[in-house]
Design a protein around this motif. Structure first.
Motif, PDB file in Angstrom:
ATOM      1  N   GLU A  75      27.519   9.295 -37.617  1.00 36.99           N
ATOM      2  CA  GLU A  75      28.562   8.852 -38.528  1.00 36.99           C
ATOM      3  C   GLU A  75      28.098   8.976 -39.973  1.00 36.99           C
ATOM      4  O   GLU A  75      26.924   9.213 -40.228  1.00 36.99           O
ATOM      5  N   SER A  76      29.010   8.802 -40.904  1.00 36.58           N
ATOM      6  CA  SER A  76      28.634   8.992 -42.299  1.00 36.58           C
ATOM      7  C   SER A  76      27.527   8.009 -42.664  1.00 36.58           C
ATOM      8  O   SER A  76      27.540   6.862 -42.253  1.00 36.58           O
TER       9      SER A  76
ATOM     10  N   HIS B 237      30.853  16.082 -37.722  1.00 37.68           N
ATOM     11  CA  HIS B 237      31.199  14.852 -37.025  1.00 37.68           C
ATOM     12  C   HIS B 237      32.273  15.087 -35.962  1.00 37.68           C
ATOM     13  O   HIS B 237      32.598  14.180 -35.221  1.00 37.68           O
TER      14      HIS B 237
ATOM     15  N   LEU C 175      32.967  15.977 -32.654  1.00 39.87           N
ATOM     16  CA  LEU C 175      32.105  16.086 -31.481  1.00 39.87           C
ATOM     17  C   LEU C 175      32.477  17.259 -30.582  1.00 39.87           C
ATOM     18  O   LEU C 175      31.613  17.937 -30.040  1.00 39.87           O
ATOM     19  N   GLU C 176      33.776  17.512 -30.434  1.00 42.18           N
ATOM     20  CA  GLU C 176      34.198  18.591 -29.545  1.00 42.18           C
ATOM     21  C   GLU C 176      33.714  19.937 -30.072  1.00 42.18           C
ATOM     22  O   GLU C 176      33.285  20.793 -29.313  1.00 42.18           O
TER      23      GLU C 176
ATOM     24  N   TYR D 296      24.359   4.173 -27.830  1.00 39.65           N
ATOM     25  CA  TYR D 296      25.155   4.618 -28.969  1.00 39.65           C
ATOM     26  C   TYR D 296      25.858   5.940 -28.660  1.00 39.65           C
ATOM     27  O   TYR D 296      27.037   6.111 -28.952  1.00 39.65           O
TER      28      TYR D 296
ATOM     29  N   ALA E  68      28.852   5.351 -26.547  1.00 43.52           N
ATOM     30  CA  ALA E  68      29.994   4.815 -27.286  1.00 43.52           C
ATOM     31  C   ALA E  68      30.628   5.892 -28.153  1.00 43.52           C
ATOM     32  O   ALA E  68      31.850   6.045 -28.206  1.00 43.52           O
ATOM     33  N   LEU E  69      29.782   6.673 -28.826  1.00 39.48           N
ATOM     34  CA  LEU E  69      30.272   7.706 -29.743  1.00 39.48           C
ATOM     35  C   LEU E  69      31.130   8.722 -28.992  1.00 39.48           C
ATOM     36  O   LEU E  69      32.237   9.058 -29.416  1.00 39.48           O
TER      37      LEU E  69
ATOM     38  N   ALA F 283      34.401   7.338 -27.741  1.00 44.23           N
ATOM     39  CA  ALA F 283      35.372   6.986 -28.782  1.00 44.23           C
ATOM     40  C   ALA F 283      36.053   8.199 -29.387  1.00 44.23           C
ATOM     41  O   ALA F 283      37.087   8.081 -30.032  1.00 44.23           O
TER      42      ALA F 283
ATOM     43  N   PRO G 107      38.456  11.010 -30.078  1.00 41.79           N
ATOM     44  CA  PRO G 107      39.793  11.244 -29.560  1.00 41.79           C
ATOM     45  C   PRO G 107      39.900  12.608 -28.878  1.00 41.79           C
ATOM     46  O   PRO G 107      39.347  13.589 -29.357  1.00 41.79           O
TER      47      PRO G 107
ATOM     48  N   LEU H 227      32.907  -0.199 -29.966  1.00 41.43           N
ATOM     49  CA  LEU H 227      31.784  -0.931 -30.528  1.00 41.43           C
ATOM     50  C   LEU H 227      32.274  -2.000 -31.490  1.00 41.43           C
ATOM     51  O   LEU H 227      33.281  -1.824 -32.159  1.00 41.43           O
TER      52      LEU H 227
ATOM     53  N   GLY I 148      31.715  -4.151 -34.973  1.00 48.16           N
ATOM     54  CA  GLY I 148      31.026  -4.025 -36.254  1.00 48.16           C
ATOM     55  C   GLY I 148      30.877  -2.596 -36.728  1.00 48.16           C
ATOM     56  O   GLY I 148      31.465  -1.672 -36.174  1.00 48.16           O
ATOM     57  N   GLU I 149      30.091  -2.444 -37.801  1.00 46.23           N
ATOM     58  CA  GLU I 149      29.895  -1.129 -38.392  1.00 46.23           C
ATOM     59  C   GLU I 149      28.415  -0.864 -38.628  1.00 46.23           C
ATOM     60  O   GLU I 149      27.584  -1.738 -38.470  1.00 46.23           O
TER      61      GLU I 149
ATOM     62  N   ARG J  65      24.662  -3.749 -32.843  1.00 46.09           N
ATOM     63  CA  ARG J  65      25.974  -3.420 -32.274  1.00 46.09           C
ATOM     64  C   ARG J  65      25.893  -3.106 -30.791  1.00 46.09           C
ATOM     65  O   ARG J  65      26.906  -2.854 -30.157  1.00 46.09           O
TER      66      ARG J  65
END
Lengths: 345, 345
Positions: free
Chosen positions: A51-52, A215, A217-218, A252, A255-256, A259, A261, A276, A278-279, A295
C-alpha cells in the motif's frame, strides 16, 4: 519455466538487507525501507505490491542509487555497487533504468519527442548524431508510435502515448534491468493493457529484467514471475507469483489479496474477504515488533515485542512467526500445516 | 415512478478551442434503494452528467438539452436565460444539495476544509437544512460518526482534517453525505484515492449504508472491480454516450457492445491463464472537440462499419434492463437515421 538451467548462474541483481532511512523533523527518521533482501534473475519480472507508504518506490529508487542506501548491499551482475560514487555509477546507470509513474511530469515539455529519446544517449556519449537519430527512429517504431511523432512535443500526446515515449527513452541506453514504478496507474483502463503488452514483448525480445512496482494486484500477478509483498518498509512475503497469489501465507498478504476487488460479480459475491481493522502505522515510529502486529488478527504478545526473522517455508520467504521452524514442527507434530493450524482454527 | 429520471441530457463546454460536447444525450433512471454504477474512462463524461444534475458545472459549461426529474420535481437547468430564472434555479438547488441529494467526492484530502474543525464541517449542512439547535446537530454528528465507524467521536469532533488518515477522512465525508437522510447519494470515485485494504473497508461501509437506507445510490468509477461487487445495474460510458446499460450480470456475462467486450478483455483476471496475453483496445479515446455525429468508438472498434463513422447508433433493447447503442445490433433500422440517396447504399 527453465529454472534448472539457471541454478548455477549468478542472479542479475541481488539485494541484501537493504535499508533506507530519511531524516525527519525532531531527529526522527522515516524508516522507508527496513531490511529488504531478494534476487532478480535475468529476463525475470519481480512484482512488488504494497500500500502507499510501504516503501516500494523508495526501494526501487534506492536500488538505482537515486537515493543513497542507509545500509545493506546492492549487487548488480556480480559487482557490489552500494558504495560506488557518481562517476563509477555512470556505466551502471546505462544498464539500470527506470520508467516513471506520471507520464505528464516525467517528460520535458519543451523538448520534442526526438530530443527526449536522444538525450540519455548524448549524456552517455553514445554514437554520432547521425547514428543516434537512426536509433531514435528505430525506437519510436518499436514502442508503437509513428515516425512523424519525432518532431512533436509531449503535450500533443495522450497518457498512454507519453508512457510509450518514456519507454523509448529508457530503451535508448539498451538497459538490462528496468525499475517500472507504477507505469500504468495513471492510464485509462483500455490503455493499460497496451502498455503491459509492450513491456512483455520487450522482455521476450530483449531479455530485460523488471522490478515492477504497482498496487493493481491482478496486473502484478499477470506480469510477474515472482512477487514480493511489502508492508511498512519490510518484505513480508516473497515467492513465485502463483504461490503468493493463489496460496498467500503471511496474514497481511492473505488480507491484501482477499480485499482486491475482482471484476466479476459472481466471484465477488463468493469471495471471502478479510477486512483488516485500522490503517498502516506511520513509518516515522514503526512498532517495535512485527510491523503488521497492530492490525494482525493472529498477533501474539511475542509479535508485538520482537520483529520476526524471514523464514523459508515451502519454497517461499515469509516474515511471520507462524512459519518459524519450531512452530512449523509443533504444528506438524499435531498433524497439521501451519495454515490449517492458524487460519482455519 | 423512478426516483431520478434523466432523459436526453446534453452538456456542452465552451473552450478556447471550440465547443466540447461532453455528454451527448444520455438517459438514466435510478430507483429507491438501487445502486447504479457508471463506468467510464477519463473524458467519457461520467462525472459531467452528475455535475449537470447537481447544477455544479463550471461557468463555461451549459446544459443544452434534455430533462432531469428528481422525486417528481423538475430540476432541468436549461433555459436559464434570465437572471430571475437563474436565481430561482439556484435557490431550488441549494435546498436539494446536501439534503435530498448528497455527493461523496474522490479526494478526501482536498474536499474537507483544512482549517475548520470536523465538528463545524459536519454540522454545517445539518444546521442549514434542518431546524435544530447546535447541540442537537452535534449529537447527530456523533451518531453519524459512530455509524461510519469512527472510534471516540466526541473527542475527534474537535480535531482538524490533518489529524485524520485518508480512510478516516473518507468516512467523515460519507458521514456528511448521510447527515440529512438523502434520497439520492452520488459517489464520484469514492475509493480511488485509497489503499486496497482501506478501500475494502469503505466499500463494505457503502454496502451497509445502501442496505440500511432506502436511498438510491450512483457510483461513478473507472474500476470494474468496484462495480462488480457493489452495483445492481451498470452503465458503460464512452465519448459522452452511454454505450451499454444492464444489470451487473448482463454487463459482465452477456456484454453486447464491442467497447464493453474490449474493456472486459483488457483487464487482467487472476482466474484466467496468466500466460494468456491481455487484449487491449487499440488506439486512444476520442478528442471530444473533433467528434461529430459518428459513433465515438468507431475509430477504435474492430467491427466498425461505414455507417458507424457517420451516424451515432440507435439504442437496441435486449431485455427490460439491458440496452446497447451499437449499429451491429440495429443494422436493419438504419433508414430511421440515414435519409435520401445515402440510404440506398
Amino acid at each position: 519455466m527453465n529454472n534448472e538451467a539457471k541454478t548455477n548462474v549468478k542472479p542479475l541483481l541481488e539485494v541484501k538487507n537493504l535499508t533506507k532511512y530519511f531524516p525527519a523533523k525532531g531527529g526522527k527518521e522515516v524508516h522507508a525501507v527496513d531490511g529488504v533482501s531478494f534476487t532478480i534473475e535475468k529476463g525475470e519480472t519481480l512484482g512488488i505490491v504494497g500500500e502507499s507508504g510501504c516503501g516500494k518506490s523508495s526501494m526501487g529508487r534506492t536500488i538505482l542509487k537515486v537515493h543513497e542506501p542507509t545500509g545493506g548491499r546492492i549487487i548488480f551482475d556480480g559487482e557490489d555497487i552500494t558504495d560506488f560514487n557518481h562517476r563509477k555509477m555512470m556505466p551502471y546507470r546505462k544498464r539500470m533504468q527506470m520508467i516513471f509513474q506520471d507520464p505528464y511530469a516525467s517528460l520535458n515539455p519543451r523538448f520534442t519527442v526526438g530530443d527526449i529519446i536522444e538525450e540519455p544517449m548524448i549524456i552517455h556519449k553514445m554514437g554520432t548524431p547521425k547514428e543516434r537519430k537512426a536509433i531514435v527512429q528505430d525506437l519510436i517504431e518499436t514502442v508503437g508510435l509513428k515516425p512523424d511523432h519525432i518532431r512533436r512535443y509531449p503535450f500533443e500526446f495522450s497518457g498512454g502515448q507519453r508512457q510509450r515515449i518514456g519507454i523509448a527513452r529508457t530503451l535508448a541506453l539498451k538497459p538490462e534491468f528496468i525499475v517500472c514504478d507504477e507505469p500504468i496507474s495513471a492510464l485509462d483502463v483500455s490503455i493499460q493493457a497496451q502498455v503491459i503488452n509492450l513491456l512483455e514483448k520487450l522482455q521476450r525480445e530483449r531479455g530485460f529484467s523488471y522490478l515492477f512496482i504497482a498496487h493493481d494486484l491482478e496486473m502484478v500477478y499477470h506480469i510477474s514471475h515472482k512477487i514480493g509483498v511489502m508492508y511498512l518498509g519490510n518484505m513480508v512475503e516473497f515467492g513465485t507469483s502463483d504461490d503468493v497469489y493463489k496460496r498467500p501465507l503471511h496474514p497481511y498478504t492473505r488480507a491484501l489479496i482477499s480485499a482486491a476487488p475482482v471484476a466479476d460479480p459472481k466471484q465477488a459475491k463468493e469471495k471471502k474477504r478479510i477486512i483488516l481493522q485500522g490503517e498502516v502505522p506511520s513509518p516515522l515510529d514503526p512498532p517495535p515488533g512485527c510491523p503488521f502486529s497492530g492490525r494482525c488478527p493472529y498477533a501474539t504478545e511475542k509479535c508485538k515485542i520482537k520483529k520476526p526473522d524471514t523464514y523459508e517455508y515451502d519454497g517461499r520467504k515469509v516474515a511471520c512467526y507462524i512459519y518459524a521452524p519450531e512452530n512449523v514442527k509443533q504444528y506438524s507434530d499435531a498433524g497439521k500445516t501451519p495454515e490449517e493450524a492458524v487460519f482455519l482454527k | 415512478m423512478s426516483l431520478l429520471e434523466i432523459r436526453g441530457l446534453t452538456t456542452e463546454f465552451k473552450t478556447e478551442q471550440g465547443i466540447v460536447k461532453a455528454i451527448r444525450g444520455i438517459d438514466y433512471t435510478v430507483d429507491k434503494g438501487e445502486v447504479l454504477g457508471i463506468v467510464g474512462e477519463s473524458g467519457s463524461g461520467k462525472s459531467v452528467g452528475m455535475l449537470s444534475l447537481m447544477g455544479l458545472l463550471a461557468s463555461n459549461g451549459r446544459v443544452t438539452d434534455g430533462t432531469i426529474t428528481f422525486d417528481g420535481e423538475d430540476l432541468t437547468p436549461s433555459n436559464l436565460d434570465t437572471k430571475k430564472k437563474k436565481k430561482q434555479y439556484e435557490e431550488k438547488m441549494r435546498k436539494i444539495r446536501g439534503n435530498d441529494i448528497s455527493m461523496i467526492f474522490q479526494d478526501p484530502m482536498s474536499y474537507l476544509n483544512p482549517i475548520v474543525t470536523i465538528e463545524k464541517q459536519m454540522t454545517e449542512g445539518i444546521l442549514y437544512h434542518t431546524k435544530c439547535s447546535k447541540k442537537e446537530a452535534r449529537q447527530k454528528a456523533i451518531e453519524l460518526m459512530k455509524k461510519v465507524g469512527i472510534p471516540a467521536p466526541e473527542s475527534r469532533l474537535k480535531q482538524y482534517p490533518f489529524e485524520f488518515s485518508g480512510g478516516m477522512r473518507q468516512r467523515i465525508i460519507i458521514a456528511i453525505a448521510l447527515a440529512c437522510n438523502p434520497k439520492l447519494i452520488i459517489a464520484d470515485e469514492p475509493t480511488t484515492a485509497l489503499d486496497v485494504t482501506v478501500q475494502a473497508q469503505i466499500l463494505d461501509l457503502l454496502k451497509d449504508i445502501t442496505k440500511d437506507t432506502d436511498a438510491g445510490v450512483i457510483i461513478i468509477t473507472h474500476d470494474l472491480g468496484v462495480v462488480a461487487s457493489l452495483c445492481d445495474r451498470i452503465s458503460i460510458m464512452y465519448g459522452g454516450n452511454i454505450m451499454e446499460e444492464g444489470t451487473s450480470d448482463e454487463i459482465f456475462y452477456e456484454p453486447k457492445h464491442p467497447y464493453t467486450k474490449g474493456l472486459l478483455a483488457s483487464i487482467a483476471n487472476s482466474s484466467a491463464d496468466k500466460r494468456e496475453e491481455l487484449k487491449p483496445i487499440p488506439g486512444t479515446p476520442p478528442d471530444l472537440l473533433k467528434l461529430e455525429n459518428e459513433c465515438p468508438f468507431a475509430a477504435r472498434c474492430s467491427e466498425a462499419m461505414e455507417i458507424c463513422t457517420k451516424y451515432n447508433p440507435l439504442v437496441t433493447e435486449f431485455s427490460p434492463t439491458h440496452r446497447c447503442k451499437c449499429w451491429l445490433h440495429c443494422r436493419d433500422r438504419y433508414k430511421e437515421v440515414v435519409k435520401g440517396d445515402e440510404a440506398d447504399e
